[in-house]
Design a protein around this motif. Sequence first.
Motif, mmCIF file in Angstrom:
data_model
loop_
_atom_site.group_PDB
_atom_site.id
_atom_site.type_symbol
_atom_site.label_atom_id
_atom_site.label_comp_id
_atom_site.label_asym_id
_atom_site.label_seq_id
_atom_site.Cartn_x
_atom_site.Cartn_y
_atom_site.Cartn_z
ATOM 1 N N MET A 1 0.836 -1.202 0.000
ATOM 2 C CA MET A 1 0.000 0.000 0.000
ATOM 3 C C MET A 1 0.874 1.257 0.000
ATOM 4 S SD MET A 1 -2.861 1.266 2.800
ATOM 5 C CE MET A 1 -1.619 1.653 4.035
ATOM 6 N N VAL A 2 0.565 2.195 -0.854
ATOM 7 C CA VAL A 2 1.310 3.446 -0.938
ATOM 8 C C VAL A 2 0.563 4.524 -0.152
ATOM 9 C CG1 VAL A 2 2.222 5.221 -2.470
ATOM 10 C CG2 VAL A 2 2.240 2.827 -3.187
ATOM 11 N N LEU A 3 1.280 5.216 0.720
ATOM 12 C CA LEU A 3 0.653 6.271 1.523
ATOM 13 C C LEU A 3 0.381 7.501 0.674
ATOM 14 C CD1 LEU A 3 2.861 6.128 4.776
ATOM 15 C CD2 LEU A 3 0.605 5.112 4.430
ATOM 16 N N SER A 4 -0.759 8.135 0.920
ATOM 17 C CA SER A 4 -1.081 9.386 0.234
ATOM 18 C C SER A 4 -0.547 10.579 1.004
ATOM 19 C CB SER A 4 -2.595 9.518 0.060
ATOM 20 O OG SER A 4 -3.250 9.510 1.317
ATOM 21 N N GLY A 5 -0.190 10.360 2.258
ATOM 22 C CA GLY A 5 0.353 11.422 3.099
ATOM 23 C C GLY A 5 1.049 10.811 4.302
ATOM 24 N N TYR B 1 9.826 9.680 0.710
ATOM 25 C CA TYR B 1 9.044 8.446 0.747
ATOM 26 C C TYR B 1 8.862 7.833 -0.643
ATOM 27 C CZ TYR B 1 4.824 5.520 1.021
ATOM 28 O OH TYR B 1 3.912 4.499 0.896
ATOM 29 N N LEU B 2 8.588 8.690 -1.621
ATOM 30 C CA LEU B 2 8.347 8.212 -2.983
ATOM 31 C C LEU B 2 9.634 7.929 -3.749
ATOM 32 C CD1 LEU B 2 5.382 10.597 -3.897
ATOM 33 C CD2 LEU B 2 5.257 8.152 -3.338
ATOM 34 N N MET C 1 7.431 13.538 1.711
ATOM 35 C CA MET C 1 6.778 12.673 0.733
ATOM 36 C C MET C 1 7.671 12.422 -0.480
ATOM 37 S SD MET C 1 4.147 11.600 2.163
ATOM 38 C CE MET C 1 3.495 10.652 0.763
#
Length: 222
Positions: A1-5, A156-157, A153
């Motif tokens: 799962m990829v976090l949106s924030g 993170y990405l 972010m």
Amino acid sequence: MVLSGALCFRMKDAELKVLYLHDNQLLAGRLHAGNIIQGEEISVVPNRSLDAKLSPVILGVQGGSQCLSCGTGQEPTLKLEVSPIGTSLLSDLTKPADAEATSWVSWGPSSSPLWGSVDCSPASPCSWPSSPASPTPFPSPAMPFCSQPVNIMELYLGAKESKSFTFYRRDTGLTSSFESAAYPGWFLCTVPEADQPLRLTQLSEDASWDSPITDFYFQQCD
């Protein structure tokens, strides 16, 4: 799962001093100007490029616009890398001292698991003499500038190199410790005295009442 924030946490050390931001530094205390400190909201994301079993995390403040970094020098220097328009302001929290005179630092536990990894060069160590003598405080140097902006972010990405921003979170019961991914053996810590900067230190076998505090309560925001 990829976090949106980023996820939101608050941190306090084993002596219940909360982390709060003041003059571009993360300090640990209970009262400020006579008021109880609620504590800074800590933005947290995993470092997905590192072994998830080691719980690598990246930590930021101000909505993730400033991230904790251990630097890239021969010795760790804990700092906040800020991202104003076009530049990154590095706010040194502490300067490393003699590694042999330092001791462990850890963070507190989290109420929910976090995976991913964020690398972090060893931040400024908390230097404490091995003898019962009074601890040696670290100076807070002027804030240098960096040419590249930083955002949690983006780290993170994978848009930017993130090892120097990463800490391995280790649960120790109700609390957690945080070890720099870039500088193994260096841990986040506070000192017994209130309203002092967050630092880095190494584990010492001769712990005493004035040793750095390496255990942190790490709890998700309400």
